[in-house]
Design a protein around this motif. Structure first.
Motif, PDB file in Angstrom:
ATOM      1  N   UNK B 341      32.142  68.588  65.446  1.00 10.21           N
ATOM      2  CA  UNK B 341      31.225  69.169  66.435  1.00 10.21           C
ATOM      3  C   UNK B 341      30.786  68.090  67.402  1.00 10.21           C
ATOM      4  N   UNK B 342      30.259  68.508  68.539  1.00  6.51           N
ATOM      5  CA  UNK B 342      29.701  67.574  69.515  1.00  6.51           C
ATOM      6  C   UNK B 342      28.184  67.676  69.414  1.00  6.51           C
ATOM      7  N   UNK B 343      27.531  66.590  69.042  1.00  9.65           N
ATOM      8  CA  UNK B 343      26.077  66.543  68.908  1.00  9.65           C
ATOM      9  C   UNK B 343      25.530  67.689  68.061  1.00  9.65           C
ATOM     10  N   UNK B 344      26.176  67.933  66.965  1.00 10.97           N
ATOM     11  CA  UNK B 344      25.677  68.914  66.003  1.00 10.97           C
ATOM     12  C   UNK B 344      25.711  70.354  66.468  1.00 10.97           C
ATOM     13  N   UNK B 345      26.443  70.627  67.565  1.00  9.83           N
ATOM     14  CA  UNK B 345      26.455  71.984  68.096  1.00  9.83           C
ATOM     15  C   UNK B 345      27.469  72.845  67.341  1.00  9.83           C
ATOM     16  N   UNK B 346      26.960  73.589  66.357  1.00  9.57           N
ATOM     17  CA  UNK B 346      27.873  74.421  65.570  1.00  9.57           C
ATOM     18  C   UNK B 346      28.104  75.771  66.234  1.00  9.57           C
ATOM     19  N   UNK B 347      27.433  76.034  67.344  1.00  9.44           N
ATOM     20  CA  UNK B 347      27.627  77.334  67.994  1.00  9.44           C
ATOM     21  C   UNK B 347      28.650  77.246  69.119  1.00  9.44           C
ATOM     22  N   UNK B 348      29.403  76.141  69.194  1.00  9.12           N
ATOM     23  CA  UNK B 348      30.485  76.057  70.177  1.00  9.12           C
ATOM     24  C   UNK B 348      31.603  77.021  69.768  1.00  9.12           C
ATOM     25  N   UNK B 349      32.560  77.173  70.637  1.00  8.77           N
ATOM     26  CA  UNK B 349      33.582  78.220  70.447  1.00  8.77           C
ATOM     27  C   UNK B 349      34.389  78.035  69.153  1.00  8.77           C
ATOM     28  N   UNK B 350      35.067  76.910  69.031  1.00  4.45           N
ATOM     29  CA  UNK B 350      35.960  76.697  67.890  1.00  4.45           C
ATOM     30  C   UNK B 350      35.174  76.633  66.573  1.00  4.45           C
ATOM     31  N   UNK B 351      34.050  75.884  66.500  1.00  2.41           N
ATOM     32  CA  UNK B 351      33.289  75.883  65.246  1.00  2.41           C
ATOM     33  C   UNK B 351      32.870  77.285  64.779  1.00  2.41           C
ATOM     34  N   UNK B 352      32.366  78.118  65.686  1.00  3.00           N
ATOM     35  CA  UNK B 352      31.958  79.463  65.242  1.00  3.00           C
ATOM     36  C   UNK B 352      33.157  80.266  64.767  1.00  3.00           C
TER      37      UNK B 352
END
Lengths: 183, 524
Positions: B341-352
């Motif tokens: 993730x980038x800066x803990x952003x788990x709501x980005x496209x691929x992570x979600x």
């Protein structure tokens, strides 16, 4: 990149119209005349020149080929293509139409390449064999390519029959390079 | 480069001479219209299939991915140097396949199964297409056996079962790869590290878009800890063609399936799928497929779901349902996909996307990592949706209390920052929590066996044996406790993972062990 797709569409429409009018072969020969016509640099330049208006473009093309046209269908296609700003498509229209015509007659064209010139009888023999294999009447154009070393290579559409010494040697080379002791 | 042996040359030539007569090759050919950036557009190839291998000559191959009205779009599995417009392309009639088999174990290979570890050729005859069918409902069974990662925080609170798909997610430098390496090392306990032993779990590490130096590091660490002999490393580093990075996970899972379909258990890690998606995006855009959100193509979800669907726990009778595919039932593939993730952003496209596909996730947090909690697992938001039923029964019972203790601690810790006047009960909770956090810390490459995990967690949580020690002494006492347990209570450690229930008798035995250790620790 788009030109073959566009010319195929126009060719299909033209072919259907020609079939209705029972003028398939006439249209084909007209298109051959058109193809040689537009290949002339002056006419090609006029067709590709965006500053010329449609009227001038039509006059230029028809002026060069009109005498050789036997059907009105091809005259109409030329006018239509120029009006719709699809003049580019005229360069490949004959090819696309030719393929359709061949297809409808159950024919196919191909190329046969060999290290030495083939005799008439050999050519007929190869044509007959390929006709049987592809289910179409195959007409071949012969080319002599000494670099093949021996054997021959026939290509019909995207099918290739290859028995040349050159390919065999290349395969042997691959096998030797990847050989490993078994067992 | 060429190393010919006379015996081989003779046998190849002999075969050639014997079969010389009347050999005519028939093939479907096309012409290169355009080539560049690792993709090619080809005219012809009338009967080309989807994902068919295309031969560009000179040992360069490609995969047909776009079948269009009058051309074929293909990605090259190699350098596009030397390929020119008008070159002939031959179709091979094979869809893209990789070699599979026992000989791959212990090796480092590229996406096409070619060895790159300098230890000679891999001798394999079997090939399997990389795009396979995932096991269907009747061929599967519920997840019920555990994968022991050897990491206390994970095995106790986020248990992973064989056949599960557990996402490992976190920022860069939070220990995602370390967690995988530890898990792989811990698998040595299943079969003594001997890949021939049917109980040994086989590990597959697929590196996608990683730095070569990182991959080398992983290989060295696996080797040092004796984990390489049962591991396959599939390497598609950052410098490899996008097409090679794209096929690497599929190649890896295909190699894993070879074992799973023969009743073996496999753990496969994809490190990482974000870079995989980037490679696929590059390919898709160059093939002129329409871009969607963040310029990823429309099928980027399917890209990962079809990959992770191939993780499975096969039924004992899978080979009766489908004898063609399965040689034996009961095998499994456990998938551990990694997403950065980038800066803990788990709501980005691929992570979600990947979170929604997997059966749970382990969150690794940079804040925890830098405050010294390593492995930096955030147990509050990490979950395992199916692992619970696979957990060792005794561990499940013991871990129940630690989860509760930690949850209460987290709640109180937030409050305790403001006030100093705390009642006894609250203070006790806080001490307990602090000790437990300390207890869950663990050094790298030091997996702990299940029995030992149970004893320490029981001591820390149910008994509160660490509560009266200063925080700094927790690690020391844990080590001492394990030392005592190993030397004097080896029988108990061996028994714990196999017991069906935490009986009072068993509890009493653990207590004796802990108290024994406590006595000798305080006298030290």
């Amino acid at each position: 990149m788009l030109a073959p797709v566009v010319s195929k569409r126009y060719a299909e429409a033209l072919f259907a119209a020609a079939q209705d009018a029972r003028l398939v072969t006439e249209v084909e020969s007209d298109l051959m005349a058109l193809a040689t016509g537009v290949r002339e640099p002056a006419i090609a330049a006029a067709l590709r020149n965006p500053t010329l208006d449609a009227k001038t473009q039509k006059a230029t093309v028809l002026g060069a080929v009109d005498a050789r046209l036997r059907t009105n269908l091809v005259r109409n296609v030329i006018a239509l293509a120029i009006d719709r700003r699809r003049a580019e498509m005229l360069f490949s229209l004959a090819d696309a139409y030719h393929r359709l015509a061949l297809e409808s007659r159950g024919e196919a064209e191909g190329v046969v390449e060999s290290a030495k010139a083939l005799s008439e009888a050999e050519m007929r023999d190869i044509e007959a064999t390929l006709s049987k294999a592809t289910g179409k009447r195959v007409r071949l154009q012969a080319h002599v390519r000494p670099e093949l070393l021996g054997g021959l290579r026939a290509t019909v559409g995207s099918l290739r029959y290859d028995s040349t010494a050159k390919t065999r040697l290349a395969e042997l080379r691959e096998k030797l390079l990847s050989a490993r002791i078994e067992g | 480069m060429v190393d010919l042996r006379p015996a081989e040359v003779r046998s190849v030539l002999k075969k050639e001479i014997e079969g010389y007569q009347g050999k005519v090759g028939v093939e479907s050919v096309g012409t290169v219209l355009q080539v560049g950036d690792g993709v090619a557009r080809i005219y012809g190839l009338d009967n080309c299939q989807m994902s068919e291998l295309l031969d560009f000559g000179n040992g360069v191959y490609g995969i047909a991915l776009n079948l269009e009205e009058d051309s074929v779009g293909a990605v090259l599995l190699g350098s596009d140097e030397g390929i020119r417009e008008g070159d002939t392309v031959r179709s091979t009639g094979r869809v893209i396949s990789v070699p599979v088999g026992e000989a791959l174990v212990g090796r480092v290979v590229d996406s096409l199964g070619r060895p790159i570890d300098g230890r000679g050729p891999v001798d394999l005859k079997d090939y399997m297409p990389i795009e396979g069918r995932a096991a269907n409902v009747v061929e599967r069974e519920p997840v019920k056996q555990p994968v022991q990662t050897g990491i206390k925080a994970v095995d106790a609170m986020i248990p992973i079962g064989r056949g599960q798909r557990e996402l490992i997610i976190g920022d860069r430098q939070t220990g995602k790869t370390a967690l995988i390496v530890d898990t792989f090392i811990s698998q040595k306990n299943t079969g003594g590290g001997d890949p021939k032993n049917p109980d040994q779990v086989i590990c597959v590490y697929v590196a996608v878009g990683q730095k070569q130096s990182t991959i080398k590091d992983v290989v060295v660490k696996l080797q040092e800890n004796g984990a390489l002999p049962y591991t396959i490393v599939v390497s598609a580093p950052a410098g490899a063609e996008a097409s090679m990075q794209y096929i690497a996970p599929y190649a890896g899972v295909t190699m894993a399936e070879y074992f799973a379909f023969r009743g073996r258990h496999v753990v496969i890690a994809y490190d990482d799928l974000y870079k995989h998606a980037l490679a696929y995006r590059q390919m898709s855009l160059l093939l002129r497929r329409p871009p969607g959100r963040e310029a990823f193509p429309g099928d980027v979800f399917n890209l990962h779901s079809r990959l992770l669907e191939r993780a499975c726990k096969l039924s004992k009778r899978a080979h009766e349902f489908n004898p063609k595919q399965y040689k034996a039932g009961g095998g499994s593939i456990t998938a551990l996909p990694v997403v950065e993730t980038q800066e803990g952003d788990v709501s980005a496209y691929i992570p979600t996307n990947v979170i929604s596909i997997t059966d749970g996730q382990i969150f690794l947090e940079a804040d925890l990592f830098y405050s010294g909690v390593r492995p930096a697992v955030n147990v509050g938001i990490s979950v395992s949706r199916v692992g619970g039923s696979a957990q060792v029964p005794v561990m499940k019972k013991v871990a129940g209390t630690i989860k509760l203790d930690l949850a209460q601690y987290r709640e109180l810790a937030a409050f305790a920052q403001f006030g100093s006047d705390l009642d006894k009960a609250t203070q006790r909770q806080l001490t307990r929590g602090e000790r437990l956090v300390e207890l869950l810390k663990q050094g790298q490459y030091r997996p702990v066996a299940v029995g030992e995990q149970i004893v320490t967690i029981y001591a820390g949580s149910t008994m509160g044996a660490f509560d009266d020690l200063p925080k700094s002494a927790v690690r020391g006492f844990e080590e001492h406790l394990l030392q005592v347990a190993r030397t004097k209570y080896a029988e108990l450690l061996k028994k714990l993972p196999t017991e069906k229930k935490l009986t009072e008798e068993l509890e009493a035995q653990i207590k004796v062990c802990v108290e024994d250790a406590k006595k000798s620790f305080s006298s030290k």
